[in-house]
Motif scaffolding. Structure first.
Motif, short mmCIF file in Angstrom:
data_model
loop_
_atom_site.label_atom_id
_atom_site.label_comp_id
_atom_site.label_asym_id
_atom_site.label_seq_id
_atom_site.Cartn_x
_atom_site.Cartn_y
_atom_site.Cartn_z
N ARG A 1 16.27 -49.94 51.42
CA ARG A 1 17.06 -50.01 50.20
C ARG A 1 17.57 -48.63 49.81
N VAL A 2 16.76 -47.61 49.98
CA VAL A 2 17.19 -46.25 49.62
C VAL A 2 18.31 -45.77 50.54
N LEU A 3 18.21 -46.15 51.82
CA LEU A 3 19.14 -45.60 52.81
C LEU A 3 20.44 -46.38 52.93
N GLN A 4 20.55 -47.55 52.31
CA GLN A 4 21.79 -48.32 52.40
C GLN A 4 23.00 -47.55 51.85
N PRO A 5 22.95 -47.00 50.64
CA PRO A 5 24.11 -46.23 50.18
C PRO A 5 24.35 -44.96 50.98
N VAL A 6 23.28 -44.42 51.58
CA VAL A 6 23.44 -43.24 52.43
C VAL A 6 24.25 -43.60 53.67
N ALA A 7 23.88 -44.71 54.30
CA ALA A 7 24.60 -45.16 55.50
C ALA A 7 26.05 -45.47 55.17
N TYR A 8 26.27 -46.12 54.04
CA TYR A 8 27.64 -46.48 53.65
C TYR A 8 28.48 -45.23 53.39
N TRP A 9 27.91 -44.26 52.72
CA TRP A 9 28.62 -43.00 52.43
C TRP A 9 28.98 -42.29 53.72
N LEU A 10 28.02 -42.19 54.64
CA LEU A 10 28.30 -41.54 55.92
C LEU A 10 29.41 -42.27 56.67
N HIS A 11 29.35 -43.59 56.67
CA HIS A 11 30.27 -44.35 57.50
C HIS A 11 31.70 -44.33 56.96
N ARG A 12 31.88 -43.98 55.73
CA ARG A 12 33.23 -44.00 55.15
C ARG A 12 34.13 -42.91 55.73
N VAL A 28 21.67 -40.44 48.28
CA VAL A 28 20.21 -40.63 48.32
C VAL A 28 19.68 -40.92 46.92
N THR A 29 20.19 -40.18 45.94
CA THR A 29 19.77 -40.41 44.55
C THR A 29 20.11 -41.82 44.11
N GLU A 30 21.28 -42.30 44.50
CA GLU A 30 21.67 -43.68 44.18
C GLU A 30 20.68 -44.67 44.76
N ALA A 34 17.86 -47.28 42.93
CA ALA A 34 17.86 -48.72 43.19
C ALA A 34 16.44 -49.27 43.34
N VAL A 35 15.50 -48.41 43.76
CA VAL A 35 14.10 -48.84 43.89
C VAL A 35 13.23 -48.21 42.81
N GLU A 36 13.89 -47.67 41.76
CA GLU A 36 13.23 -47.12 40.57
C GLU A 36 12.31 -45.93 40.87
N LEU A 37 12.75 -45.11 41.83
CA LEU A 37 12.06 -43.84 42.10
C LEU A 37 12.90 -42.72 41.49
N HIS A 38 12.92 -42.70 40.17
CA HIS A 38 13.82 -41.79 39.46
C HIS A 38 13.39 -40.32 39.57
N ASP A 39 12.12 -40.10 39.79
CA ASP A 39 11.61 -38.72 39.76
C ASP A 39 11.48 -38.08 41.14
N VAL A 40 11.83 -38.82 42.19
CA VAL A 40 11.72 -38.27 43.54
C VAL A 40 12.97 -37.46 43.85
N PRO A 41 12.84 -36.18 44.21
CA PRO A 41 14.03 -35.37 44.53
C PRO A 41 14.66 -35.81 45.85
N ALA A 42 15.98 -35.86 45.86
CA ALA A 42 16.70 -36.32 47.04
C ALA A 42 16.38 -35.48 48.27
#
Length: 454
Positions: A1-12, A28-30, A34-42
């Motif tokens: 779930r964390v890496l889905q927007p990362v993959a999409y951003w790269l692929h664009r 990565v922050t997005e 999405a999995v409510e890990l707001h305090d984890v640094p990208a």
């Protein structure tokens, strides 16, 4: 779930496989949110994930990306499938990327198992946009149209648009989808309503194709030299394989339109008893290979062990010809667009054709269900010689019979249909096999044709 927007951003960005941690921060922050890990640094997430999982890997100082392109494509597709509703621009972007090879697998993954709402939204965008002609070659779009209750209205709207606004190619694509995918499953009253529109359509090609569409039904027959021939009505069809068909080979593409005149085609492949008449008429003719083998020489089995040259000689004796591969595929499909004239699945094939999954050897002709033209054994039992020498589909098909390349010399010839010994993939309507014209093998026969003569 964390890496889905990362993959999409790269692929664009075309061919982008990795980026700096700083550039990945936003996507990565997005994903973390999405999995409510707001305090984890990208940055910390990327580095720790790369060292612990191997799915993300370093490509150099500060550069990270996915270890395989397939992971990036899969996760980018999941991102589209999850975000298309709240972020409709994601779907719009995918529709606009038709023709970009970098996005081909992502598009296939998005559409292959798409939920009905996503597929309907996608098809509506495709139909209303300028990419209809290109997307119409995708199996997923065709299947979605067959399942959509709104399909008639969407395609009819395109055909009613002014030609200057819609474009001729877009209107021809709408007509093709309407005829091949939608009308076969709707009430006759709908077809009758559209008939008035299409007979008077301002585009001459639309009018002609509507009037010359293949309409399978009871066909006239005749017998020539003991071979029963069926009259195949002329019309047009989409030849070859869809762009997103994972079973297809590249030499089955691009899918393209071919228009054919009416012709006669044998109801079954030539049998041993029919071929024996030819041998008796000319004792000097060389007997087929396997002629003495009980596995292959029963009267109602297709003759095998005949070369392309042998088949041509038989046809000359009988006053017939080999069909072109365009004629063969048109006759096989009989108005269908699926992998087999009976459907898309291996179970569908098993109802109509003898292949490696159900045959246990060569069978007598005509044992399984025929197609809508009344032709048996178009899938499996024996592969069938065609007239053509092998050529690319980028070469135009000849008007009338669809011949693409005149046969000559030792150029490889095409055969069609698959045989009793092959897997389902090699028995598809669009599959093309090639042989030296002198080859004689135990699963290769022929089915003769004749032009539309009085």
């Amino acid at each position: 779930r964390v890496l889905q927007p990362v993959a999409y951003w790269l692929h664009r960005e075309d061919e982008r496989r990795y980026a700096t941690v700083a550039d990945l921060r936003v996507s990565v922050t997005e994903g973390l949110r999405a999995v409510e890990l707001h305090d984890v640094p990208a940055e910390g997430f990327v580095r720790s994930f790369a060292s612990e999982s191997g799915l993300v890997t370093p490509y150099g100082p500060e550069l990270h990306g996915f270890i395989h392109l397939g992971f990036q494509e899969h996760l980018a597709a999941l991102h589209v499938r999850e975000r298309w509703e709240p972020e409709p621009e994601v779907l719009a972007d995918l529709v606009g990327r038709r023709g970009e090879g970098w996005w081909r697998e992502v598009s296939r993954m998005v559409l292959e198992k798409a939920e009905p709402g996503l597929l309907e939204a996608f098809i509506e965008r495709v139909t209303r946009g300028s990419e209809l002609e290109a997307w119409s070659r995708w199996r997923a779009v065709q299947a979605g149209l067959r399942a959509s209750v709104a399909a008639v209205g969407l395609l009819e709207a395109v055909l009613r648009e002014p030609v200057e606004a819609a474009g001729e190619e877009r209107q021809l694509a709408a007509l093709r989808l309407l005829v091949q995918q939608v009308l076969p499953r709707v009430q006759a009253a709908v077809t009758a309503r559209l008939d008035a529109l299409l007979r008077e359509h301002p585009v001459e090609a639309v009018r002609r194709r509507w009037l010359t569409r293949a309409q399978p039904g009871a066909c006239e027959t005749k017998v020539v030299r003991g071979v029963e021939l069926v009259l195949v009505p002329g019309g047009w069809f989409s030849m070859g394989s869809a762009e997103d068909d994972e079973q297809a080979y590249e030499y089955e593409r691009p899918q393209h339109e071919v228009e054919l005149a009416s012709f006669w085609l044998a109801r079954t492949p030539v049998t041993n008893v029919q071929y024996r008449k030819y041998l008796e008429a000319d004792p000097g003719v060389k007997k087929p290979g396997y002629w003495g083998d009980r596995q292959y020489n029963q009267d109602e089995q297709p003759v095998v062990g005949v070369s392309w040259n042998d088949a041509q000689a038989y046809c000359e004796w009988a006053g017939l010809v080999l069909p072109t591969e365009a004629q063969w595929e048109y006759a096989c499909r009989a108005g269908t667009t699926t992998r087999y004239y009976s459907g898309d699945s291996e179970e569908d094939l098993a109802r109509v054709g003898w292949y490696g999954g159900n045959s246990k050897g060569l069978h007598a002709v005509g044992e399984l269900e025929p197609n809508a033209f009344g032709l048996h054994d178009m899938h499996g039992n024996v592969d069938e010689w065609c007239e053509d020498a092998l050529n690319s589909y980028t070469t135009s098909a000849r008007a009338g019979d669809g011949l693409r390349h005149e046969p000559g010399g030792v150029a490889n010839r095409v055969s069609r249909g698959g045989s009793f010994g092959v897997t389902a993939r090699f028995a598809r309507s669009a599959y093309r096999e090639v042989w030296h014209p002198g080859q004689r093998v135990n699963d290769l026969g022929f089915r003769p044709a004749q032009g539309h003569l009085s």
